[in-house]
Scaffold this motif. Structure first.
Motif, PDB file in Angstrom:
ATOM      1  N   ALA A 157      -2.555   5.140  -1.526  1.00 47.80           N
ATOM      2  CA  ALA A 157      -4.056   4.799  -1.004  1.00 47.80           C
ATOM      3  C   ALA A 157      -4.387   5.778   0.167  1.00 47.80           C
ATOM      4  O   ALA A 157      -5.522   6.074   0.331  1.00 47.80           O
ATOM      5  CB  ALA A 157      -3.870   3.468  -0.348  1.00 47.80           C
ATOM      6  N   TYR A 202     -10.169   2.593   1.274  1.00 46.59           N
ATOM      7  CA  TYR A 202      -9.839   2.825   0.158  1.00 46.59           C
ATOM      8  C   TYR A 202      -9.741   1.490  -0.907  1.00 46.59           C
ATOM      9  O   TYR A 202     -10.130   1.659  -2.045  1.00 46.59           O
ATOM     10  CB  TYR A 202      -8.173   3.282   0.235  1.00 46.59           C
ATOM     11  N   ILE A 250      -7.425   2.349   4.887  1.00 51.63           N
ATOM     12  CA  ILE A 250      -6.543   1.567   3.659  1.00 51.63           C
ATOM     13  C   ILE A 250      -8.191   0.613   3.437  1.00 51.63           C
ATOM     14  O   ILE A 250      -8.162   0.543   2.146  1.00 51.63           O
ATOM     15  CB  ILE A 250      -5.354   0.745   4.205  1.00 51.63           C
ATOM     16  N   TRP A 256       0.873  -1.288   0.056  1.00 52.71           N
ATOM     17  CA  TRP A 256       0.030   0.033   0.082  1.00 52.71           C
ATOM     18  C   TRP A 256       0.770   1.260  -0.137  1.00 52.71           C
ATOM     19  O   TRP A 256       1.851   1.336   0.845  1.00 52.71           O
ATOM     20  CB  TRP A 256      -1.005  -0.123   1.359  1.00 52.71           C
TER      21      TRP A 256
END
Length: 701
Positions: free
Chosen positions: A77, A155, A152, A26
């Motif tokens: 992200a 996202y 995250i 990420w």
């Protein structure tokens, strides 16, 4: 020291183990003007994983640098953003730019500040979709990890939703686009493009294969439709590729009939039953998730519909460009190659049309099935002998050749037919008549074929088994003939045709024994067109049928008037062509004409040519017998000018023989030639027939 603000200052670093695995991480962008914040964030979270993936940190120390990083990386992200940097509103202004100018709706934003009094207003949090806001003092390692994990996950969910949206759009677009594809090669490229979009991966090295192209075969007939030698082109047989491992993998995938994922390659197979399947070979493993498998299942319907559509189109193309009976190019394919020859201005090329002599009679004798086999044998020999040139079937028993004029000579073509053709064990000796034309400055293939056909017709008319080369005079003759036919139709419709009558005189006593009707045509300019010019045109065009009926009606009306005026029981002789006599409704036409004129059958005499009965003796005998029973007399016109047969003449119920005018014209005082007229006279006496000499104009004759 749990708070990040209390961590010692060191240059930001990333764990070495992450360097080789950045693509799976990420991406987190840290935007802060304090270097310590970058350092402590990396130290706190650099070795952590979120949702099974590592973290990769990118760094920016101002809003301007942050925009540069955002432009360079499309897969960021989360942004960890300081509210106050070069200005009090720098952080919020950057948020606005991320959302409104860059349109990056998926990126999650966590605001951090060392000055709690600069917290964003609630409406700004809502408007710009800010995930979290924390002061740097309260963001402990645990709190930061929790916020980052939440962001995250959010996202990832947004990205999945966007991908699903894009995938559905891709499915919708592909359904429409794939049904517009017209060839296997175009289908292969489209599928590679759409599937790579659908699966969010590159299609480099993909190979699209189809089995059963052009046939209903199974895996033995596998072709690569994309790419072909690295580029789109004609389908390439799989067996021509050197990679045997690739052969086995593709054939095994087609045999399996379903998607197959391996550690080092993948096969996406779309099966349309046993007849035809499509397989996409991917030279790397594909990590297909459950959602993508569902999309593949939906996409499969589009693939199979497109595959069936292309198969049908290819069948149509095959039917259009290949003769299905003989397996050689068709007329359309022949014309396409001629057009290509004209466009490329290839020199010294010739088109030869071959018409099989008497094939209709042979076909009637051996039957249509054997006739087809005979055509197949001829096609095979032509293809074998002229394998460097094009051989096509232009029509039923007419073949076309296209090649170099130096090699496609009349003798070379004729040499193909020196040996017999065998159907089973039965030999058939064949000959051909050729029409030839050089491909030179014609505009289209249709013009070339038209010229070759004109030459062929001339050759067939002149001598069967021979040949004619096209020249411009032939075209002029054809144009004149067509022009004459059109004018003849107009003349008939405009009543410019009329009948004239000449008397038949008994030479013994000079009495009138009958009259002969003759058709004439006077143009608008007053010129007379000879019957020997327009009658053949009328016969070949079929116009002779209505013309003949009109002539019968006019002649019968006229004989009625002559009989009433002269008080004599005379007949009118009317010429009828072979075309009229062979028409199935001829007797009905005759009856209509008699009824129209109010005439009796014994008022009429029909003049026929001697070739009529010779073409079909039994039919001729029957028709003449039927006419005689009605009371209509039959005479043979122009006797002696054709191929007379005394045997036929003896069997037919003929009442009169007419000596052609050409023989009468030879009877001149200086050197009279009376041999043929005298012979016909004696023949008529022996057969008890009347004899009429046509065109007697002098006392000596």
């Amino acid at each position: 020291m749990d708070a990040l603000s209390q961590t010692p200052t060191e240059p930001p670093t990333q764990p070495p183990s992450r360097q080789d695995r950045q693509e799976d991480a990420w991406r987190i962008l840290i935007v802060d003007d304090e270097e310590d914040v970058h350092h402590t964030t990396v130290l706190a979270l650099g070795r952590e994983q979120v949702c099974g993936r590592n973290l990769q940190f990118l760094h920016a120390y101002s809003a301007r640098e942050a925009l540069e990083v955002l432009h360079a990386h499309q897969d960021i992200a989360v942004v960890l953003l300081d509210v106050v940097m070069e200005s009090d509103a720098a952080g919020l202004n950057l948020v606005k730019q991320i959302r409104e100018q860059l349109g990056r709706e998926a990126i999650r934003i966590i605001l951090r500040t060392g000055q709690p009094g600069y917290a964003p207003e609630l409406d700004s949090v809502k408007r710009y979709d800010i995930n979290d806001y924390r002061s740097k003092t309260e963001l402990t390692r645990t709190h930061l990890y929790t916020s980052l994990t939440t962001a995250i996950r959010s996202y990832a969910q947004i990205v999945r939703l966007e991908q699903s949206k894009d995938s559905l759009k891709c499915l919708t677009e592909s359904a429409k686009r794939l049904l517009q594809v017209r060839s296997y090669t175009a289908l292969g490229k489209c599928l590679a493009d759409y599937l790579s979009d659908l699966l969010h991966t590159s299609n480099e090295g993909w190979m699209v294969c189809v089995n059963g192209i052009g046939k209903d075969t199974q895996n033995a007939d596998v072709h690569v439709i994309h790419p072909v030698n690295g580029q789109a082109g004609e389908p390439l047989a799989l067996d021509t590729l050197e990679d045997k491992t690739l052969h086995e993998r593709i054939r095994e995938g087609l045999e399996a009939g379903h998607h197959d994922f391996h550690d080092d390659y993948s096969c996406l197979c779309f099966a349309a039953g046993k007849q035809q399947s499509l397989l996409i070979y991917v030279p790397q493993p594909l990590g297909i998730e459950a959602a993508e498998r569902q999309l593949l299942s939906l996409f499969s319907n589009n693939v199979l519909a497109a595959l069936e559509n292309v198969r049908l189109l290819e069948q149509r193309r095959l039917l259009a460009f290949q003769d299905m009976l003989l397996g050689i190019p068709s007329r359309m394919a022949f014309m396409r190659v001629i057009d290509k020859c004209l466009q490329q201005k290839i020199a010294r090329q010739i088109v030869v049309l071959l018409d099989l002599d008497q094939f209709g009679a042979i076909n009637d004798t051996i039957g249509p099935q054997n006739g087809d086999l005979l055509l197949g044998e001829i096609a095979q020999r032509l293809t074998r002998v002229f394998n460097q040139y094009m051989v096509a079937r232009v029509s039923g028993d007419t073949f076309g050749l296209l090649g170099d004029v130096e090699h496609l000579t009349p003798e070379a073509v004729r040499g193909c037919f020196n040996e017999p053709f065998y159907v089973g064990e039965v030999p058939h000796i064949m000959s051909v008549t050729q029409g030839r034309v050089e491909v030179h400055e014609q505009r289209h293939a249709s013009e070339v074929l038209s010229q070759a056909n004109v030459a062929l017709k001339r050759a067939k008319h002149t001598l069967r088994g021979g040949f004619e080369n096209f020249h411009s005079a032939m075209l002029k003759e054809t144009e004149n003939r067509v022009h004459l036919m059109q004018n003849l139709r107009q003349a008939f419709d405009s009543d410019r045709l009329f009948m004239v009558f000449q008397p038949k005189i008994n030479l013994d006593d000079g009495s009138l024994t009958g009259i002969e009707a003759l058709m004439r045509w006077r143009t608008e300019q007053g010129n007379l067109i000879p019957p020997n010019e327009f009658i053949p045109v009328a016969e070949s065009s079929g116009l002779i049928i209505p013309l003949g009926e009109w002539a019968l009606k006019s002649s019968l009306v006229a004989i009625g008037e002559f009989r009433r005026a002269l008080g004599l029981p005379i007949r009118v002789a009317v010429n009828v062509s072979v075309v009229q006599l062979k028409h199935p409704d001829f007797v009905s036409v005759l009856e209509r004409a008699l009824s129209f004129a109010g005439a009796s059958h014994d008022w009429l005499e029909l003049e026929i040519t001697e070739s009529f009965a010779m073409d079909d003796l039994q039919r001729g005998k029957q028709l003449i017998s039927d006419l005689n029973k009605l009371g209509v007399k039959i005479s043979i016109d122009d006797f002696g000018t054709g191929f007379s047969s005394l045997k036929y003449l003896e069997q037919l119920e003929i009442s009169t023989l007419k000596i052609d005018k050409s023989f009468v014209d030879r009877i001149v005082e200086a050197n009279p030639d009376t041999r043929i007229p005298e012979t016909i006279l004696r023949l008529g006496q022996v057969l008890n027939m009347e004899v009429i000499a046509e065109g007697i104009e002098t006392e000596f004759q």
